[in-house]
Scaffold this active site. Structure first.
Site, short mmCIF file in Angstrom:
data_model
loop_
_atom_site.label_atom_id
_atom_site.label_comp_id
_atom_site.label_asym_id
_atom_site.label_seq_id
_atom_site.Cartn_x
_atom_site.Cartn_y
_atom_site.Cartn_z
NE ARG A 97 -9.69 12.34 5.52
CZ ARG A 97 -9.01 11.27 5.90
NH1 ARG A 97 -9.34 10.08 5.43
NH2 ARG A 97 -8.01 11.38 6.75
NE ARG B 293 -2.84 7.64 -4.36
CZ ARG B 293 -3.85 7.33 -3.54
NH1 ARG B 293 -5.08 7.18 -4.01
NH2 ARG B 293 -3.63 7.16 -2.25
CE1 TYR C 51 -3.36 2.84 0.39
CE2 TYR C 51 -2.37 3.30 2.51
CZ TYR C 51 -3.22 3.65 1.49
OH TYR C 51 -3.93 4.82 1.56
CD GLU D 96 -11.93 2.33 2.62
OE1 GLU D 96 -10.89 2.13 3.29
OE2 GLU D 96 -11.94 2.52 1.39
CE1 TYR E 286 -4.46 10.78 7.75
CE2 TYR E 286 -3.95 8.85 6.44
CZ TYR E 286 -4.86 9.61 7.15
OH TYR E 286 -6.16 9.19 7.25
#
Length: 338
Positions: free
Chosen positions: A222, A156, A149, A329, A209
């Site tokens: 979000r 990305r 991940y 999720e 983060y």
């Protein structure tokens, strides 16, 4: 089965026996179809972009097909590895890395996939990426000494930077889920008009983060809002039991579901405040839920039923969430008139 609004970007979750009655509408306004743990039906209109995601369906018992509809008649085609359809305001596309993602360079595959995506959007004149779905196997396995991940997040962000796109602030809504098998699979919605990013007051923005979550922060907002003269559409990213940047309630699926629902409520409240005044309520959204393999579904469904309207019909998929300690999720899409 809900009837899609005329002239609105819409998503439907259809059973196989509902497809025949909808084929005319899908032929006219279809943007794309996504099957989960099954092959998309072969009798869909020709050239309609289709994706198959190896995330088994947990609920309801009969398989559902996710179908996206545009505002008006769509045109369709293929550019490189991207199958696409557009309605003049939005473009939907689906692409994969072209190989089984379980045993190859995920970071490199992610970079190449997003490079192709950004070139396509710029060339087609839909530069504003509103929503991206990312799926790949082995999400928590180490690759080159780093969790896959986190490798994905590096790839990305590298592609965002190479395309001169922001890596904070104006980012698309997104999710990244671990599948049972298959390639890196990506599908997306982009727009002519800018997507307005929305952040959750209960959560630190993912792109901020701290380094403990990896050398590169996740590149998503979000939620994103698309506004036109007659409709407002909102994509809510995959949302989990995170307060600030910390995961809450490890091992307790019911508590994690309650925390996730609180995050969704806070995000909708943020949408409805100035300057957006979007006017959304919980019942204006269609929800999709991901549950970690081995996690009991019943406590999650009980919590969903206590808060969400029509919870019994929500699509629930088995998938690995991006943090090992997270069990649930939830994502959502909503569209309404001003």
């Amino acid at each position: 089965m809900a009837t899609p609004a005329d002239g609105a970007l819409s998503v439907l979750y259809l059973r196989r026996d509902e497809l025949p009655a909808m084929l005319g509408l899908i032929e006219e306004r279809g943007l794309g179809a996504v099957g989960f743990g099954m092959d998309p039906p072969v009798d869909l209109p020709s050239l309609l972009p289709q994706a198959r995601i190896a995330t088994p369906q947990m609920h309801p018992n009969e398989p559902l097909l996710e179908v996206w509809l545009g505002k008006r008649r769509t045109t369709r085609g293929r550019t490189g590895a991207i199958d696409w359809a557009c309605d003049g305001d939005h473009v939907f596309g689906a692409l994969g890395a072209g190989a089984d993602a379980a045993g190859f360079d995920l970071r490199g595959a992610t970079e190449r996939t997003y490079d192709a995506l950004f070139r396509f959007l710029d060339d087609r004149g839909y530069p504003n990426l509103a929503r991206v779905w990312n799926y790949f196997p082995g999400i928590h396995r180490e690759e080159s000494g780093l969790e896959r991940y986190r490798q994905f997040n590096i790839g990305r962000q590298e592609a965002f930077l190479r395309a001169s796109r922001p890596v904070t602030g104006a980012l698309p809504a997104a999710c990244a889920l671990g599948t049972h098998a298959g390639p890196l699979a990506v599908y997306f919605v982009a727009s002519h008009t800018p997507a307005i990013p929305i952040e959750n007051p209960r959560q630190l923005s993912a792109y901020l983060y701290p380094p403990e979550y990896g050398p590169r922060s996740p590149s998503f907002s979000r939620a994103t809002l698309l506004r036109s003269a007659d409709r407002t559409a909102v994509f809510i990213s995959g949302t989990a039991s995170i307060l600030g940047h910390e995961s809450l309630h490890p091992g307790d699926a019911a508590a994690q579901t309650r925390e996730t629902l609180a995050n969704l409520a806070a995000l909708i409240e943020a949408l409805n405040r100035e300057p957006h005044r979007a006017g959304f309520a919980l019942e204006d959204f269609r929800y999709k839920v991901y549950v970690r393999p081995g996690c009991a579904l019943e406590p999650i469904q009980w919590e969903l039923s206590a808060v969400l309207p029509a919870a019994a019909g929500i699509l629930v998929l088995e998938a690995e969430v991006c943090r090992r300690e997270l069990l649930v999720e939830i994502e959502a899409f909503g569209s309404r008139a001003p």
